[in-house]
Design an enzyme around this catalytic site. Structure first.
Site, mmCIF file in Angstrom:
data_model
loop_
_atom_site.group_PDB
_atom_site.id
_atom_site.type_symbol
_atom_site.label_atom_id
_atom_site.label_comp_id
_atom_site.label_asym_id
_atom_site.label_seq_id
_atom_site.Cartn_x
_atom_site.Cartn_y
_atom_site.Cartn_z
ATOM 1 N N CYS A 230 45.923 25.641 11.135
ATOM 2 C CA CYS A 230 46.735 26.653 11.837
ATOM 3 C C CYS A 230 48.220 26.317 11.719
ATOM 4 O O CYS A 230 48.654 25.217 12.055
ATOM 5 C CB CYS A 230 46.309 26.700 13.302
ATOM 6 S SG CYS A 230 47.415 27.673 14.335
ATOM 7 N N CYS B 218 49.794 25.306 15.134
ATOM 8 C CA CYS B 218 49.445 23.927 15.514
ATOM 9 C C CYS B 218 50.239 22.935 14.664
ATOM 10 O O CYS B 218 50.699 21.904 15.151
ATOM 11 C CB CYS B 218 47.950 23.683 15.335
ATOM 12 S SG CYS B 218 46.924 24.505 16.584
ATOM 13 N N HIS C 269 45.360 25.542 20.810
ATOM 14 C CA HIS C 269 44.932 26.570 19.858
ATOM 15 C C HIS C 269 43.964 27.522 20.557
ATOM 16 O O HIS C 269 42.746 27.442 20.382
ATOM 17 C CB HIS C 269 44.283 25.929 18.625
ATOM 18 C CG HIS C 269 43.912 26.928 17.574
ATOM 19 N ND1 HIS C 269 44.808 27.378 16.620
ATOM 20 C CD2 HIS C 269 42.754 27.584 17.341
ATOM 21 C CE1 HIS C 269 44.195 28.265 15.850
ATOM 22 N NE2 HIS C 269 42.952 28.409 16.271
ATOM 23 N N HIS D 153 49.849 34.328 20.451
ATOM 24 C CA HIS D 153 51.302 34.190 20.609
ATOM 25 C C HIS D 153 51.867 35.478 21.179
ATOM 26 O O HIS D 153 51.359 36.570 20.904
ATOM 27 C CB HIS D 153 51.968 33.840 19.279
ATOM 28 C CG HIS D 153 51.524 34.708 18.141
ATOM 29 N ND1 HIS D 153 50.315 34.518 17.499
ATOM 30 C CD2 HIS D 153 52.100 35.782 17.567
ATOM 31 C CE1 HIS D 153 50.184 35.437 16.557
ATOM 32 N NE2 HIS D 153 51.241 36.230 16.597
ATOM 33 N N HIS E 14 54.953 37.926 21.206
ATOM 34 C CA HIS E 14 56.188 38.324 20.518
ATOM 35 C C HIS E 14 57.194 38.790 21.561
ATOM 36 O O HIS E 14 56.835 39.522 22.497
ATOM 37 C CB HIS E 14 55.928 39.517 19.600
ATOM 38 C CG HIS E 14 55.135 39.207 18.373
ATOM 39 N ND1 HIS E 14 55.702 38.947 17.142
ATOM 40 C CD2 HIS E 14 53.794 39.119 18.178
ATOM 41 C CE1 HIS E 14 54.761 38.724 16.244
ATOM 42 N NE2 HIS E 14 53.585 38.824 16.848
HETATM 43 P P1 AMP Z 1 50.997 38.320 14.276
HETATM 44 O O1 AMP Z 1 50.972 39.414 13.303
HETATM 45 O O2 AMP Z 1 51.043 38.793 15.701
HETATM 46 O O3 AMP Z 1 49.901 37.312 14.037
HETATM 47 O O4 AMP Z 1 52.411 37.596 14.080
HETATM 48 C C1 AMP Z 1 52.603 36.405 13.422
HETATM 49 C C2 AMP Z 1 54.095 36.217 13.345
HETATM 50 O O5 AMP Z 1 54.365 34.873 12.988
HETATM 51 C C3 AMP Z 1 54.780 37.103 12.306
HETATM 52 O O6 AMP Z 1 55.778 37.894 12.949
HETATM 53 C C4 AMP Z 1 55.376 36.110 11.323
HETATM 54 O O7 AMP Z 1 56.618 36.528 10.821
HETATM 55 C C5 AMP Z 1 55.501 34.856 12.164
HETATM 56 N N1 AMP Z 1 55.467 33.599 11.433
HETATM 57 C C6 AMP Z 1 54.598 33.236 10.464
HETATM 58 N N2 AMP Z 1 54.855 31.975 10.039
HETATM 59 C C7 AMP Z 1 55.918 31.552 10.781
HETATM 60 C C8 AMP Z 1 56.662 30.339 10.811
HETATM 61 N N3 AMP Z 1 56.379 29.312 9.989
HETATM 62 N N4 AMP Z 1 57.695 30.237 11.689
HETATM 63 C C9 AMP Z 1 57.998 31.274 12.505
HETATM 64 N N5 AMP Z 1 57.325 32.443 12.528
HETATM 65 C C10 AMP Z 1 56.304 32.581 11.666
HETATM 66 ZN ZN ZN Z 2 46.738 26.741 16.351
#
Ligand code: AMP
Ligand code: ZN
Length: 115
Positions: free
Chosen positions: A7, A10, A49, A103, A105
């Site tokens: 992940c 994580c 997680h 997570h 947003h």
């Molecule tokens: P979701 O579609 O709700 O799963 O959103 C995942 C979010 O994580 C997306 O907006 C991605 O741009 C963001 N994301 C993916 N990898 C990273 C990372 N390494 N650092 C910061 N944000 C990330």
């Molecule tokens: Zn995780």
């Protein structure tokens, strides 16, 4: 602590130096979204997680409160609280979820389009 080796969140939590987080405590941490879709876009993420909400049991429910409270604190620190902001949690395919580690947003810093 419940973690998952494959992940990305994580991995960020275990490998990123503390000063790279917008916020971190014993329950959750916050980072800027790597691909922002609003002027301000960050993510507040539980340290554990934890995945899909319908699989959470009572023992995890307080973490949702921690996520929401810390998200709102960050909007003040980031200067977007007064203008307004949006919190959202994507769950699974129809919502476009890409990372299954739950997570929150946080979007703001400009007039947000309604869905
Ligand atoms: P979701 O579609 O709700 O799963 O959103 C995942 C979010 O994580 C997306 O907006 C991605 O741009 C963001 N994301 C993916 N990898 C990273 C990372 N390494 N650092 C910061 N944000 C990330
Ligand atoms: Zn995780």
């Amino acid at each position: 602590m419940n973690t998952n080796n494959s992940c990305i969140f994580c991995k960020i939590l275990s490998e990123q130096s503390e000063d790279k987080f917008l916020f971190k405590d014993e329950f959750c941490f916050a980072i800027r979204d790597i691909n922002p879709v609003a002027k301000a876009h960050f993510l507040v993420i539980p340290n554990q997680h934890l995945t899909f909400l319908e699989q959470w049991d009572e023992s995890n429910l307080h973490i949702i409160g921690k996520l929401v409270k810390n998200a709102s604190n960050l909007t003040v620190l980031e200067g977007i609280a007064d203008g307004g902001y949006r919190l959202s949690i994507n769950q699974k395919g129809d919502a476009g979820q890409m990372i299954d580690h739950l997570h929150l947003h946080v979007y703001g810093g400009e007039k947000l389009r309604s869905m």
